[in-house]
Design a protein around this motif. Structure first.
Motif, PDB file in Angstrom:
ATOM      1  N   SER A 217      16.077 -39.085   8.919  1.00 40.33           N
ATOM      2  CA  SER A 217      14.725 -39.441   9.616  1.00 40.33           C
ATOM      3  C   SER A 217      14.865 -38.755  10.987  1.00 40.33           C
ATOM      4  O   SER A 217      16.247 -38.108  11.858  1.00 40.33           O
ATOM      5  N   ARG A 218      13.793 -38.503  11.986  1.00 43.58           N
ATOM      6  CA  ARG A 218      13.526 -37.900  12.429  1.00 43.58           C
ATOM      7  C   ARG A 218      12.266 -38.393  13.255  1.00 43.58           C
ATOM      8  O   ARG A 218      11.187 -38.611  12.530  1.00 43.58           O
ATOM      9  N   CYS A 219      12.589 -38.567  14.845  1.00 47.44           N
ATOM     10  CA  CYS A 219      11.006 -39.048  15.391  1.00 47.44           C
ATOM     11  C   CYS A 219      10.543 -37.227  15.521  1.00 47.44           C
ATOM     12  O   CYS A 219      10.441 -36.399  16.427  1.00 47.44           O
ATOM     13  N   GLY A 220       8.868 -37.798  15.171  1.00 49.69           N
ATOM     14  CA  GLY A 220       7.905 -36.544  15.992  1.00 49.69           C
ATOM     15  C   GLY A 220       7.043 -36.657  17.432  1.00 49.69           C
ATOM     16  O   GLY A 220       7.638 -37.244  18.292  1.00 49.69           O
ATOM     17  N   LEU A 221       6.902 -35.665  17.463  1.00 46.97           N
ATOM     18  CA  LEU A 221       6.703 -35.387  18.769  1.00 46.97           C
ATOM     19  C   LEU A 221       5.341 -36.565  19.579  1.00 46.97           C
ATOM     20  O   LEU A 221       5.445 -36.894  20.808  1.00 46.97           O
ATOM     21  N   ILE A 222       4.640 -36.653  18.690  1.00 47.10           N
ATOM     22  CA  ILE A 222       3.612 -37.686  19.595  1.00 47.10           C
ATOM     23  C   ILE A 222       4.212 -38.819  19.604  1.00 47.10           C
ATOM     24  O   ILE A 222       4.017 -39.775  20.679  1.00 47.10           O
ATOM     25  N   GLU A 252      -6.936 -45.634  16.432  1.00 42.61           N
ATOM     26  CA  GLU A 252      -5.812 -46.614  16.293  1.00 42.61           C
ATOM     27  C   GLU A 252      -4.516 -46.548  17.005  1.00 42.61           C
ATOM     28  O   GLU A 252      -4.034 -48.308  17.354  1.00 42.61           O
ATOM     29  N   GLY A 253      -3.936 -45.970  17.782  1.00 43.24           N
ATOM     30  CA  GLY A 253      -3.444 -45.925  19.111  1.00 43.24           C
ATOM     31  C   GLY A 253      -1.628 -46.282  17.727  1.00 43.24           C
ATOM     32  O   GLY A 253      -0.370 -46.724  18.573  1.00 43.24           O
ATOM     33  N   GLU A 254      -1.604 -45.794  16.494  1.00 43.83           N
ATOM     34  CA  GLU A 254      -0.751 -45.517  15.335  1.00 43.83           C
ATOM     35  C   GLU A 254      -0.231 -44.635  14.995  1.00 43.83           C
ATOM     36  O   GLU A 254      -1.169 -43.510  14.723  1.00 43.83           O
ATOM     37  N   ILE A 255       1.043 -43.544  14.730  1.00 48.69           N
ATOM     38  CA  ILE A 255       1.205 -43.447  13.799  1.00 48.69           C
ATOM     39  C   ILE A 255       2.406 -43.526  12.249  1.00 48.69           C
ATOM     40  O   ILE A 255       3.112 -44.936  12.286  1.00 48.69           O
ATOM     41  N   ILE A 264       3.669 -47.251  13.494  1.00 42.91           N
ATOM     42  CA  ILE A 264       4.457 -47.500  14.883  1.00 42.91           C
ATOM     43  C   ILE A 264       3.254 -47.113  15.761  1.00 42.91           C
ATOM     44  O   ILE A 264       2.757 -46.406  15.781  1.00 42.91           O
ATOM     45  N   LYS A 265       3.652 -47.973  16.477  1.00 42.47           N
ATOM     46  CA  LYS A 265       2.666 -48.198  17.645  1.00 42.47           C
ATOM     47  C   LYS A 265       2.802 -47.278  18.608  1.00 42.47           C
ATOM     48  O   LYS A 265       4.188 -47.217  19.706  1.00 42.47           O
ATOM     49  N   VAL A 266       1.947 -46.347  19.553  1.00 47.38           N
ATOM     50  CA  VAL A 266       2.399 -45.431  20.250  1.00 47.38           C
ATOM     51  C   VAL A 266       1.022 -44.988  20.978  1.00 47.38           C
ATOM     52  O   VAL A 266       0.226 -45.388  20.470  1.00 47.38           O
ATOM     53  N   ASN A 267       2.007 -45.151  22.793  1.00 45.68           N
ATOM     54  CA  ASN A 267       0.231 -45.364  24.546  1.00 45.68           C
ATOM     55  C   ASN A 267       0.520 -44.042  24.398  1.00 45.68           C
ATOM     56  O   ASN A 267       1.264 -43.493  25.381  1.00 45.68           O
ATOM     57  N   VAL A 268      -0.365 -42.748  23.716  1.00 46.58           N
ATOM     58  CA  VAL A 268       0.148 -41.988  23.957  1.00 46.58           C
ATOM     59  C   VAL A 268      -1.535 -40.701  24.424  1.00 46.58           C
ATOM     60  O   VAL A 268      -2.261 -41.353  23.823  1.00 46.58           O
ATOM     61  N   ARG A 269      -1.359 -40.232  25.655  1.00 48.12           N
ATOM     62  CA  ARG A 269      -2.720 -39.881  26.065  1.00 48.12           C
ATOM     63  C   ARG A 269      -2.825 -38.571  25.536  1.00 48.12           C
ATOM     64  O   ARG A 269      -2.299 -37.857  25.861  1.00 48.12           O
ATOM     65  N   LEU A 270      -4.102 -37.768  24.890  1.00 48.42           N
ATOM     66  CA  LEU A 270      -4.269 -36.543  24.006  1.00 48.42           C
ATOM     67  C   LEU A 270      -5.087 -35.689  24.814  1.00 48.42           C
ATOM     68  O   LEU A 270      -6.202 -35.629  25.359  1.00 48.42           O
ATOM     69  N   ILE A 271      -4.675 -34.435  25.427  1.00 47.40           N
ATOM     70  CA  ILE A 271      -5.418 -33.189  25.858  1.00 47.40           C
ATOM     71  C   ILE A 271      -5.312 -32.229  24.711  1.00 47.40           C
ATOM     72  O   ILE A 271      -3.912 -32.151  24.282  1.00 47.40           O
TER      73      ILE A 271
END
Length: 463
Positions: A217-222, A252-255, A264-271
């Motif tokens: 398993s691998r964590c993604g960049l997001i 949705e703030g999830e991936i 999975i809920k994530v709190n990420v700002r996108l540029i």
């Protein structure tokens, strides 16, 4: 409780601002001029000074030196970019235009007071960043710095537009460093550099066994950017399936990892950034229209280097100092002719090309003077690509008018230089040799070959 001093000569505005801030639990003192503030109060005891720019006697900017390390927020009803920029050059932490919005004022004050203490006397207009060095004094760059500073205080999605080499990632990093997420990671991804088959796995992660080669398993960049910032460069190169996943993440703030059924809920700002025209790509079905409008919350446009005037010389001087220091050689200077050539050149590779030209010149220099020959710029090609683009647009319009009395309006204005280059080559390569194409476009054969590779323009087989 934070102490704030208001310096404002208009009693109505001063009283209204005092009521607003006291209502929000700030301890407030006020004065009508710089002289009154210095005679009645000890300026260094405050957490923030809010001052009008134009005051009777001395201007509000005089408080910047008098207050030493206390941040000074400048208010101005003369809301020209020049007056605000001049104030920030002198060391003001920020500016706000009158009449101000109450929420904007409170947000600005909160942002300033929550920042780590810095030496405000030495703050410059250089993008108001903590670490990232971006410089520029032309009107377009000053406007960009102002917008960057304002959007950094929010969590809004940002779309950065600009040609290759203009510094899109530097702008993204400056936004991150000025934001409340500055202590969290900023993850940068070049969407064009990741194979299409791996892009979803790289961004969203994957579960063990989800595809051939997924041994664990691998964590993604997001997910890695959780609580921080994700910068997606060249977002226009994302395949449509990955665009759909990205849209869900924004909504949705999830991936969901590839091969997983759990979100999975994530709190990420996108540029996001691109040199392409996303609106045109959306119209042609190459980019999701709903994603485009989701990204189009705040747009920041970086001007190409050729439009920045004397900024070119300032940047060149900085790169020259850096290159000489890095190579441990005596400090070199730019000749007058070299500076003139740099101001005339088109800089298709923008700031990145300028930095490389300076480094090459330092390596080749036999003395301490950088001459035009050392820069290796082909000044004769300067206007050709832009002029050809304009001429081509006019020819296309004339041809449509001749063949169709009521043609549909089509404009080339939305095309980037790469879009135009690709279209020109595809339409003329049947009747023109590589040498003729290069000459017509005002580039070398090597540059033509490199652009073919970059844009994926194949040579048509000769029949």
């Amino acid at each position: 409780m934070s102490r704030i001093l208001i310096v404002e000569d208009e009693s109505i505005i001063r009283a209204a601002l005092r009521r607003l801030l006291e209502k929000n639990n700030y301890k407030i003192d006020d004065a009508a001029s710089v002289d009154e503030s210095t005679s009645r109060f000890n300026l260094i005891e405050y957490d923030l000074i809010i001052s009008d720019l134009r005051l009777p006697g001395a201007p509000g900017t005089d408080l910047i030196k008098l207050a030493k390390n206390v941040p000074v927020l400048i208010m101005t009803s003369y809301a020209s970019m020049k007056s605000a920029v001049d104030a920030m050059k002198m060391g003001a932490v920020d500016y706000i235009a009158k009449p101000f919005n109450h929420d904007e004022m409170l947000s600005t004050i909160s942002s300033i007071l929550n920042q780590q203490p810095v030496d405000h006397h030495n703050i410059s207009i250089e993008a108001q960043v903590q670490h990232t060095q971006i410089t520029g004094c032309c009107e377009a760059m000053l406007s960009l710095f102002s917008r960057t500073s304002k959007v950094a205080r929010t969590d809004a999605t940002v779309l950065v537009l600009g040609e290759s080499g203009t510094g899109k990632e530097l702008i993204a990093r400056s936004i991150h460093e000025q934001s409340a997420r500055a202590q969290a990671p900023m993850i940068s991804v070049n969407c064009a550099a990741i194979p299409e088959s791996l892009i979803e796995s790289e961004l969203f992660g994957h579960e063990k066994g989800s595809f051939t080669g997924a041994d664990s398993s691998r964590c993604g960049l997001i997910e890695a950017a959780d609580k921080g910032t994700l910068f997606l460069d060249e977002i226009g190169e994302l395949p449509l399936e990955a665009q759909a996943r990205l849209l869900r993440f924004l909504q949705e703030g999830e991936i969901r990892k590839v091969g997983s059924t759990q979100s999975i809920k994530v709190n990420v700002r996108l540029i996001a950034a691109t040199h392409r025209n996303l609106k045109e790509l959306a119209r042609s079905g190459l980019f999701r229209e709903d994603l485009y409008y989701r990204l189009y919350v705040m747009e920041l446009k970086i001007p190409p280097l050729r439009e920045r005037g004397q900024d070119i010389i300032e940047l060149a001087q900085r790169f020259l100092i850096s290159a000489c220091s890095r190579m441990k050689c005596p400090q070199a200077t730019l000749s007058d002719n070299a500076q003139q050539i740099m101001l005339q050149y088109n800089w298709p590779g923008n700031v990145r090309e300028l930095e490389n030209a300076i480094e090459r010149a330092v390596i080749l220099a036999d003395n301490h003077l950088i001459t035009p020959e050392l820069l290796g710029l082909d000044i004769e090609t300067r206007p050709s690509l832009q002029r050809l683009e304009s001429d081509y647009s006019e020819q296309t319009t004339s041809h449509q008018a001749a063949t169709n009395p009521a043609p549909k309006k089509q404009s080339q204005a939305g095309l980037s230089m790469d879009d135009y280059f690709q279209r020109f080559v595809m339409e003329h390569q049947d009747e023109m040799s590589e040498t003729d194409l290069a000459r017509k476009l005002g580039v070398s054969r090597k540059c033509l070959w490199e652009r073919r590779q970059k844009l994926g323009i194949p040579k048509r087989p000769k029949g």
